[in-house]
Design a protein around this motif. Structure first.
Motif, PDB file in Angstrom:
ATOM      1  N   GLU A 118       0.811  -1.213   0.000  1.00 23.21           N
ATOM      2  CA  GLU A 118       0.000   0.000   0.000  1.00 23.21           C
ATOM      3  C   GLU A 118       0.851   1.273   0.000  1.00 23.21           C
ATOM      4  O   GLU A 118       0.478   2.269  -0.623  1.00 23.21           O
ATOM      5  N   LEU A 119       1.987   1.251   0.675  1.00 25.12           N
ATOM      6  CA  LEU A 119       2.885   2.408   0.617  1.00 25.12           C
ATOM      7  C   LEU A 119       3.334   2.664  -0.819  1.00 25.12           C
ATOM      8  O   LEU A 119       3.412   3.813  -1.267  1.00 25.12           O
ATOM      9  N   GLN A 120       3.615   1.578  -1.531  1.00 26.22           N
ATOM     10  CA  GLN A 120       4.003   1.708  -2.942  1.00 26.22           C
ATOM     11  C   GLN A 120       2.828   2.240  -3.763  1.00 26.22           C
ATOM     12  O   GLN A 120       2.972   3.174  -4.556  1.00 26.22           O
ATOM     13  N   ARG A 121       1.659   1.639  -3.564  1.00 28.28           N
ATOM     14  CA  ARG A 121       0.501   1.985  -4.378  1.00 28.28           C
ATOM     15  C   ARG A 121       0.052   3.421  -4.143  1.00 28.28           C
ATOM     16  O   ARG A 121      -0.381   4.114  -5.072  1.00 28.28           O
ATOM     17  N   GLN A 122       0.158   3.885  -2.897  1.00 27.82           N
ATOM     18  CA  GLN A 122      -0.263   5.249  -2.571  1.00 27.82           C
ATOM     19  C   GLN A 122       0.869   6.272  -2.711  1.00 27.82           C
ATOM     20  O   GLN A 122       0.693   7.436  -2.354  1.00 27.82           O
ATOM     21  N   GLN A 123       2.030   5.819  -3.177  1.00 30.47           N
ATOM     22  CA  GLN A 123       3.193   6.687  -3.389  1.00 30.47           C
ATOM     23  C   GLN A 123       3.600   7.391  -2.083  1.00 30.47           C
ATOM     24  O   GLN A 123       3.823   8.599  -2.037  1.00 30.47           O
ATOM     25  N   LEU A 124       3.703   6.568  -1.029  1.00 31.78           N
ATOM     26  CA  LEU A 124       4.035   7.083   0.300  1.00 31.78           C
ATOM     27  C   LEU A 124       5.309   6.491   0.872  1.00 31.78           C
ATOM     28  O   LEU A 124       5.604   6.695   2.061  1.00 31.78           O
ATOM     29  N   VAL A 125       6.060   5.765   0.071  1.00 29.85           N
ATOM     30  CA  VAL A 125       7.243   5.065   0.585  1.00 29.85           C
ATOM     31  C   VAL A 125       8.204   6.036   1.260  1.00 29.85           C
ATOM     32  O   VAL A 125       8.714   5.766   2.368  1.00 29.85           O
ATOM     33  N   GLU A 126       8.425   7.179   0.646  1.00 31.32           N
ATOM     34  CA  GLU A 126       9.380   8.135   1.206  1.00 31.32           C
ATOM     35  C   GLU A 126       8.850   8.844   2.448  1.00 31.32           C
ATOM     36  O   GLU A 126       9.617   9.481   3.174  1.00 31.32           O
ATOM     37  N   ARG A 127       7.534   8.720   2.710  1.00 34.60           N
ATOM     38  CA  ARG A 127       6.947   9.384   3.877  1.00 34.60           C
ATOM     39  C   ARG A 127       6.604   8.387   4.985  1.00 34.60           C
ATOM     40  O   ARG A 127       5.943   8.765   5.949  1.00 34.60           O
ATOM     41  N   ARG A 128       7.056   7.170   4.902  1.00 39.77           N
ATOM     42  CA  ARG A 128       6.642   6.130   5.843  1.00 39.77           C
ATOM     43  C   ARG A 128       7.020   6.457   7.287  1.00 39.77           C
ATOM     44  O   ARG A 128       6.299   6.093   8.222  1.00 39.77           O
ATOM     45  N   LYS A 129       8.133   7.158   7.490  1.00 36.78           N
ATOM     46  CA  LYS A 129       8.571   7.493   8.846  1.00 36.78           C
ATOM     47  C   LYS A 129       8.103   8.875   9.295  1.00 36.78           C
ATOM     48  O   LYS A 129       8.347   9.283  10.429  1.00 36.78           O
ATOM     49  N   SER A 130       7.408   9.592   8.411  1.00 35.50           N
ATOM     50  CA  SER A 130       6.925  10.933   8.762  1.00 35.50           C
ATOM     51  C   SER A 130       5.726  10.841   9.699  1.00 35.50           C
ATOM     52  O   SER A 130       4.850   9.980   9.526  1.00 35.50           O
ATOM     53  N   ARG A 131       5.676  11.730  10.688  1.00 36.87           N
ATOM     54  CA  ARG A 131       4.486  11.804  11.511  1.00 36.87           C
ATOM     55  C   ARG A 131       3.338  12.353  10.662  1.00 36.87           C
ATOM     56  O   ARG A 131       3.538  13.233   9.810  1.00 36.87           O
ATOM     57  N   VAL A 132       2.147  11.862  10.908  1.00 39.70           N
ATOM     58  CA  VAL A 132       1.001  12.255  10.095  1.00 39.70           C
ATOM     59  C   VAL A 132       0.770  13.760  10.145  1.00 39.70           C
ATOM     60  O   VAL A 132       0.400  14.367   9.131  1.00 39.70           O
ATOM     61  N   ARG A 133       1.019  14.398  11.280  1.00 38.13           N
ATOM     62  CA  ARG A 133       0.785  15.837  11.382  1.00 38.13           C
ATOM     63  C   ARG A 133       1.714  16.632  10.459  1.00 38.13           C
ATOM     64  O   ARG A 133       1.467  17.815  10.208  1.00 38.13           O
ATOM     65  N   GLU A 134       2.780  16.012   9.949  1.00 42.83           N
ATOM     66  CA  GLU A 134       3.704  16.681   9.036  1.00 42.83           C
ATOM     67  C   GLU A 134       3.245  16.615   7.582  1.00 42.83           C
ATOM     68  O   GLU A 134       3.828  17.269   6.713  1.00 42.83           O
ATOM     69  N   LEU A 135       2.194  15.847   7.309  1.00 39.33           N
ATOM     70  CA  LEU A 135       1.730  15.653   5.938  1.00 39.33           C
ATOM     71  C   LEU A 135       0.683  16.698   5.558  1.00 39.33           C
ATOM     72  O   LEU A 135      -0.051  17.200   6.403  1.00 39.33           O
ATOM     73  N   ASN A 136       0.579  16.966   4.261  1.00 43.72           N
ATOM     74  CA  ASN A 136      -0.499  17.830   3.787  1.00 43.72           C
ATOM     75  C   ASN A 136      -1.806  17.022   3.705  1.00 43.72           C
ATOM     76  O   ASN A 136      -1.817  15.795   3.888  1.00 43.72           O
ATOM     77  N   GLY A 137      -2.911  17.707   3.408  1.00 43.50           N
ATOM     78  CA  GLY A 137      -4.213  17.048   3.417  1.00 43.50           C
ATOM     79  C   GLY A 137      -4.331  15.915   2.421  1.00 43.50           C
ATOM     80  O   GLY A 137      -4.913  14.865   2.729  1.00 43.50           O
ATOM     81  N   GLY A 138      -3.777  16.102   1.218  1.00 36.42           N
ATOM     82  CA  GLY A 138      -3.848  15.061   0.208  1.00 36.42           C
ATOM     83  C   GLY A 138      -3.113  13.799   0.617  1.00 36.42           C
ATOM     84  O   GLY A 138      -3.596  12.677   0.424  1.00 36.42           O
ATOM     85  N   HIS A 139      -1.922  13.961   1.212  1.00 33.68           N
ATOM     86  CA  HIS A 139      -1.156  12.802   1.652  1.00 33.68           C
ATOM     87  C   HIS A 139      -1.831  12.108   2.841  1.00 33.68           C
ATOM     88  O   HIS A 139      -1.778  10.877   2.962  1.00 33.68           O
ATOM     89  N   ARG A 140      -2.463  12.880   3.717  1.00 33.46           N
ATOM     90  CA  ARG A 140      -3.183  12.242   4.828  1.00 33.46           C
ATOM     91  C   ARG A 140      -4.306  11.362   4.310  1.00 33.46           C
ATOM     92  O   ARG A 140      -4.546  10.264   4.815  1.00 33.46           O
ATOM     93  N   ARG A 141      -5.003  11.847   3.287  1.00 30.58           N
ATOM     94  CA  ARG A 141      -6.075  11.043   2.703  1.00 30.58           C
ATOM     95  C   ARG A 141      -5.508   9.765   2.083  1.00 30.58           C
ATOM     96  O   ARG A 141      -6.123   8.695   2.168  1.00 30.58           O
TER      97      ARG A 141
END
Length: 241
Positions: A118-141
């Motif tokens: 799912e990290l691959q499919r959602q293009q989130l591999v590079e953000r896997r260790k980021s805290r959710v509060r550091e993400l923008n709205g689109g990435h949180r979704r």
């Protein structure tokens, strides 16, 4: 085959009727848009589909399992992204996913595999260790979608998932969910009050004041009026009258 069947559904908050005799089905592998103005009853419907509210009247079946008599089996076939985020902002992306996998009782090896997928499919591999509060709205979704898909549901429900996003992020999220629907064969029920989130080939449900006033392909519903905006205005005005 229908992945979702709703029959004679009704729901009231005290003496206020929120849904009235709602009947529809959602076909497997299709993108179904549920369109209605604010207050139409869309969120009440999602709450019933996810068993946040108990059924008062009617029947819901998910992949042929009754939500009333076989709730565990029915809910196993659902993935849900609610309008209000339920992510833990202080956990990382990966920690949020691991927590969800644990709630589903996944063995660690399977959780590792599904999370990576799912990290691959959602293009989130590079953000896997980021805290959710550091993400923008689109990435949180996208994190919420990844979480909803970990247990490989047959139907993904999204309740006004684009609320609060800027126009570019809204369009990107809508396109992303459609690509998942095409690539995986998963069914999607996307609720919205925004006409530009509906495409001509979608299966479309129009809900207003708790009444399902139209259902069919979006281009067929629009045909008599020339476009969806005019059709939506006519149908919702007629329901309100």
């Amino acid at each position: 085959m229908n992945v979702l069947e709703v029959e004679n559904l009704g729901f009231a908050y005290g003496d206020r009727q929120a849904l009235r005799d709602v009947n529809f089905s959602a076909a497997a592998g299709r993108f179904t848009a549920l369109l209605g103005p604010n207050g139409a009853g869309k969120s009440t419907l999602i709450a019933l589909l996810t068993k946040l509210y108990e059924l008062q009247q009617g029947e819901i079946r998910v992949a042929s399992f009754s939500l009333r008599s076989e709730p565990r089996e029915a809910l196993r076939r659902l993935g849900v992204v609610f309008q209000q985020s339920t992510l833990d902002l202080d956990l990382s992306v990966e920690q949020n996913l691991r927590y969800h996998a644990a709630l589903h009782g996944m063995p660690r090896f399977l959780a590792n595999e599904r999370i990576e997928q799912e990290l691959q499919r959602q293009q989130l591999v590079e953000r896997r260790k980021s805290r959710v509060r550091e993400l923008n709205g689109g990435h949180r979704r996208r994190v919420e979608i990844a979480r909803a898909l970990l247990h490989k549901p047959g139907l993904l429900l999204l309740d006004e998932a684009s609320v609060g996003l800027d126009p570019a992020s809204r369009q990107a999220l809508n396109a992303h969910v459609r690509s998942l629907c095409r690539s995986t064969g998963m069914s999607v029920l996307w609720t919205t009050h925004l006409l530009d989130e509906v495409q001509a080939e979608d299966d479309l449900l129009i809900l207003n004041r708790g009444v399902l006033v139209a259902q069919g392909r979006a281009d067929s519903i629009s045909a008599a009026d020339g476009n969806l905006e005019r059709a939506f205005t006519r149908l919702t005005a007629a329901s309100a009258a």
